[in-house]
Design a protein around this motif. Structure first.
Motif, mmCIF file in Angstrom:
data_model
loop_
_atom_site.group_PDB
_atom_site.id
_atom_site.type_symbol
_atom_site.label_atom_id
_atom_site.label_comp_id
_atom_site.label_asym_id
_atom_site.label_seq_id
_atom_site.Cartn_x
_atom_site.Cartn_y
_atom_site.Cartn_z
ATOM 1 N N LEU A 1 18.199 11.167 3.640
ATOM 2 C CA LEU A 1 17.730 11.999 2.640
ATOM 3 C C LEU A 1 16.434 12.831 3.043
ATOM 4 N N ARG A 2 15.818 12.162 4.023
ATOM 5 C CA ARG A 2 14.494 12.770 4.611
ATOM 6 C C ARG A 2 14.853 13.793 6.051
ATOM 7 N N TYR A 3 15.634 13.011 6.950
ATOM 8 C CA TYR A 3 15.743 13.545 8.199
ATOM 9 C C TYR A 3 17.102 14.092 8.443
ATOM 10 N N ALA A 4 17.395 14.868 9.424
ATOM 11 C CA ALA A 4 18.569 15.434 9.613
ATOM 12 C C ALA A 4 19.785 14.202 10.198
ATOM 13 N N ALA A 5 20.942 14.298 10.075
ATOM 14 C CA ALA A 5 21.870 13.326 10.509
ATOM 15 C C ALA A 5 21.737 13.013 12.081
ATOM 16 N N ASP A 6 21.296 13.839 12.693
ATOM 17 C CA ASP A 6 21.388 13.419 14.178
ATOM 18 C C ASP A 6 19.924 13.000 14.478
ATOM 19 N N SER B 1 14.425 -1.119 -2.807
ATOM 20 C CA SER B 1 13.147 -1.362 -3.763
ATOM 21 C C SER B 1 12.386 0.155 -3.822
ATOM 22 N N ASN B 2 12.594 0.813 -2.972
ATOM 23 C CA ASN B 2 12.022 2.195 -3.303
ATOM 24 C C ASN B 2 12.767 3.255 -4.027
ATOM 25 N N MET B 3 14.167 2.761 -3.709
ATOM 26 C CA MET B 3 15.199 3.665 -4.488
ATOM 27 C C MET B 3 15.149 3.247 -5.897
ATOM 28 N N LEU B 4 15.137 1.816 -6.200
ATOM 29 C CA LEU B 4 15.394 1.245 -7.405
ATOM 30 C C LEU B 4 14.327 1.669 -8.394
ATOM 31 N N LEU B 5 12.925 1.525 -7.808
ATOM 32 C CA LEU B 5 11.767 1.820 -8.459
ATOM 33 C C LEU B 5 11.297 3.554 -8.450
ATOM 34 N N ALA B 6 12.484 4.205 -7.850
ATOM 35 C CA ALA B 6 12.187 5.668 -7.742
ATOM 36 C C ALA B 6 10.636 5.933 -7.071
ATOM 37 N N SER B 7 10.391 5.282 -6.179
ATOM 38 C CA SER B 7 8.993 5.362 -5.649
ATOM 39 C C SER B 7 8.803 6.305 -4.576
ATOM 40 N N GLY B 8 9.554 6.741 -3.648
ATOM 41 C CA GLY B 8 9.755 7.874 -2.764
ATOM 42 C C GLY B 8 10.396 7.231 -1.462
ATOM 43 N N VAL B 9 10.590 7.917 -0.438
ATOM 44 C CA VAL B 9 10.950 7.614 0.860
ATOM 45 C C VAL B 9 10.120 7.610 1.999
ATOM 46 N N CYS B 10 9.921 6.408 2.808
ATOM 47 C CA CYS B 10 8.900 6.380 3.720
ATOM 48 C C CYS B 10 9.092 6.958 4.672
ATOM 49 N N LEU C 1 1.827 -3.431 6.311
ATOM 50 C CA LEU C 1 1.808 -3.106 5.001
ATOM 51 C C LEU C 1 3.130 -2.882 4.470
ATOM 52 N N ALA C 2 3.464 -3.308 3.160
ATOM 53 C CA ALA C 2 4.747 -3.206 2.376
ATOM 54 C C ALA C 2 4.697 -1.762 1.922
ATOM 55 N N HIS C 3 5.770 -1.245 2.231
ATOM 56 C CA HIS C 3 6.237 0.156 1.629
ATOM 57 C C HIS C 3 5.688 1.366 2.420
ATOM 58 N N GLY C 4 4.310 1.594 2.463
ATOM 59 C CA GLY C 4 3.680 2.659 3.210
ATOM 60 C C GLY C 4 4.449 4.104 3.004
ATOM 61 N N ILE C 5 4.675 4.628 1.568
ATOM 62 C CA ILE C 5 5.216 5.762 1.527
ATOM 63 C C ILE C 5 4.630 6.931 1.457
ATOM 64 N N LEU D 1 0.922 -1.125 0.043
ATOM 65 C CA LEU D 1 0.068 -0.045 0.050
ATOM 66 C C LEU D 1 0.933 1.201 0.065
ATOM 67 N N ALA D 2 0.572 2.536 -0.764
ATOM 68 C CA ALA D 2 0.950 3.634 -0.835
ATOM 69 C C ALA D 2 2.607 3.379 -1.324
ATOM 70 N N GLU D 3 2.461 2.711 -2.222
ATOM 71 C CA GLU D 3 4.086 2.605 -2.742
ATOM 72 C C GLU D 3 4.475 3.624 -3.846
ATOM 73 N N THR D 4 3.222 3.933 -4.626
ATOM 74 C CA THR D 4 3.734 4.911 -5.658
ATOM 75 C C THR D 4 2.585 6.063 -5.859
ATOM 76 N N LEU D 5 2.881 7.161 -6.372
ATOM 77 C CA LEU D 5 1.867 8.269 -6.582
ATOM 78 C C LEU D 5 0.768 7.639 -7.738
#
Ligand code: ZN
Length: 449
Positions: free
Chosen positions: A344-349, A295-304, A268-272, A234-238
């Motif tokens: 890529l989504r959150y700060a390093a700390d 998988s999300n990177m390879l298919l350019a699906s987004g970041v959970c 759920l798998a993905h849930g992006i 669910l919610a893998e791609t737009l």
């Protein structure tokens, strides 16, 4: 026979308990009987010891989402560089030719590959059952038995073919009666509800774009009748958002709720692609999400949105996903991918290597509804992985646990499941890796020919 796994270089327990000087396991019960704090010796008697000096001790990793049959179509030229829907439409006709021996070989090889990466429990989403493959899960049970780890085999289903506005070709879909009858048969035959289970069954319609509304509802009813878990993508791609709005007039999560799936027995798998309100509702319902970074990177699906999900009370686990959308099935490498994509989504700390290890252990265990695995604690199953840092890639590292993730740990030195060694000195104790690979390669050639 009690064994002290002693003097590890570092230990990750997934629960903040101190097992700095290892653990004691009982081979006969297959459970952990003592955590040994740093600088101490076991307080209870033991018969043998395993010297883990120079090795890192972690709970056996848990892969919460896979499609093992896809190991036969890794790096398949016609499917390269495609988005999810065209990627699926390219591969469905190939997977439609899957035969029983091919599925056995794919399951055995994938589970073995995962075992070598320190993974002792695998949830497989077998979602394709063409006419030639009426006993898919039975075949997977045999393959899993031969490897020796734990599995959650999810009886996947597709009932909405191209002619009804679905994505899969007609030859890969089954009738709803066929699907429900077989699901119930498999639960009766194989599902082990008890603590320490090696084989569990869950029910798993492939996705909202491949099954009917009726089947989503009836599957939930059947699962609850037998207390087994529910799983889907669910919610893998737009594209999926657009599909659901076009077909049902609802966003994916609203659709999921409308069919009775917004509940704590669902992962759920993905849930992006969830919005704030949806994440809140998922947390209140106690849902779980299996994050699949590669998988999300390879298919350019987004970041959970792992942190928002986690804060809302959604259990976050980790999975490699099918080997055609990851191409590798290495759970330790997936931990590293999870850390990197989250940066890529959150700060390093905000997200650490320990968070990623937690998702791959206790987080995944929660996603699968299991309290008996995923951590090192007294009374839990003795599922362990040990990694040596005696490789060029780790040389010069200082924090062993950080090194395991950041320097690219990928192959376990030793793996134990239910108190039984399956790998020692990096060697499989009960399996012939070369024979498994030869049979698998032959199946892969036949499938695409
Ligand atoms: Zn998947």
């Amino acid at each position: 026979m009690k064994v002290w796994i002693k003097h590890p270089l570092a230990t990750f327990t997934a629960n903040n308990q101190n097992a700095g000087n290892g653990v004691v396991i009982d081979e006969s019960s297959g459970k952990l009987t003592e955590l040994v704090p740093s600088g101490q010796s076991p307080k209870t008697p033991f018969d043998q010891s395993y010297d883990a000096s120079g090795q890192i001790l972690i709970p056996g990793l848990i892969n919460a989402h896979h499609h093992l049959y896809q190991t036969l179509t890794r790096a398949f030229p016609p499917a390269l560089n495609k988005k999810l829907f065209p990627w699926l439409q390219t591969l469905y006709p190939v997977w439609a030719k899957l035969k029983p021996e091919m599925l056995f070989n794919a399951t055995q090889l994938g589970l073995t590959e995962l075992l070598q990466s320190g993974c002792t429990t695998v949830a497989d989403h077998h979602d394709i059952c063409p006419g030639t493959l009426t006993e898919a899960i039975d075949i997977q049970v045999k393959a899993a038995d031969s490897v020796g780890g734990r599995v959650m085999l999810t009886r996947g289903s597709m009932s909405l073919g191209e002619k009804d506005g679905g994505l899969p070709p007609q030859s890969t879909v089954q009738t709803e009666t066929q699907i429900l009858n077989d699901s119930e048969r498999l639960i009766h035959r194989y599902h082990q509800p008890e603590e320490g289970a090696k084989i569990q069954i869950a029910l798993a319609p492939c996705s909202p774009f491949s099954v009917s509304t009726e089947l989503m509802k009836e599957t939930a009813g059947l699962a609850r009748k037998h207390s087994v878990r529910l799983h889907t993508h669910l919610a893998e791609t737009l594209d999926e958002d657009s599909f659901c709005i076009r077909r049902f007039g609802l966003r994916p999560l609203d659709y999921l709720e409308s069919v009775g799936w917004l509940a704590d027995d669902v992962w759920l798998a993905h849930g992006i692609h969830f919005n704030e309100d949806e994440i809140k509702r998922m947390g209140q319902a106690g849902l779980a999400v299996c994050h699949c970074p590669t998988s999300n990177m390879l298919l350019a699906s987004g970041v959970c949105r792992t942190k928002e999900l986690d804060s809302a009370g959604v259990h976050v686990g980790l999975g490699v996903d099918g080997s055609a959308s990851n191409d590798g099935s290495n759970m330790m490498q997936e931990v590293r991918q999870a850390l990197l994509i989250n940066r890529l989504r959150y700060a390093a700390d905000e997200v650490t290597h320990l968070d990623a290890l937690y998702w791959a252990t206790k987080g995944s265990a929660k996603a699968l509804g299991r309290e008996d695995i995923g951590e090192l604690a007294v009374g839990k199953q003795a599922d362990l992985a040990l990694f040596s840092l005696d490789e060029l890639r780790f040389s010069g590292s200082h924090d062993p646990l950080a090194a395991l993730v950041l320097c690219g740990g990928h192959k376990a030195a030793a793996v134990m499941c239910a108190g039984k060694w399956l790998i020692k000195n990096e060697a499989l104790l009960h399996l012939d890796q070369h024979a498994i690979m030869a049979a698998h390669q032959l199946s892969a050639k036949k499938l695409v020919s």
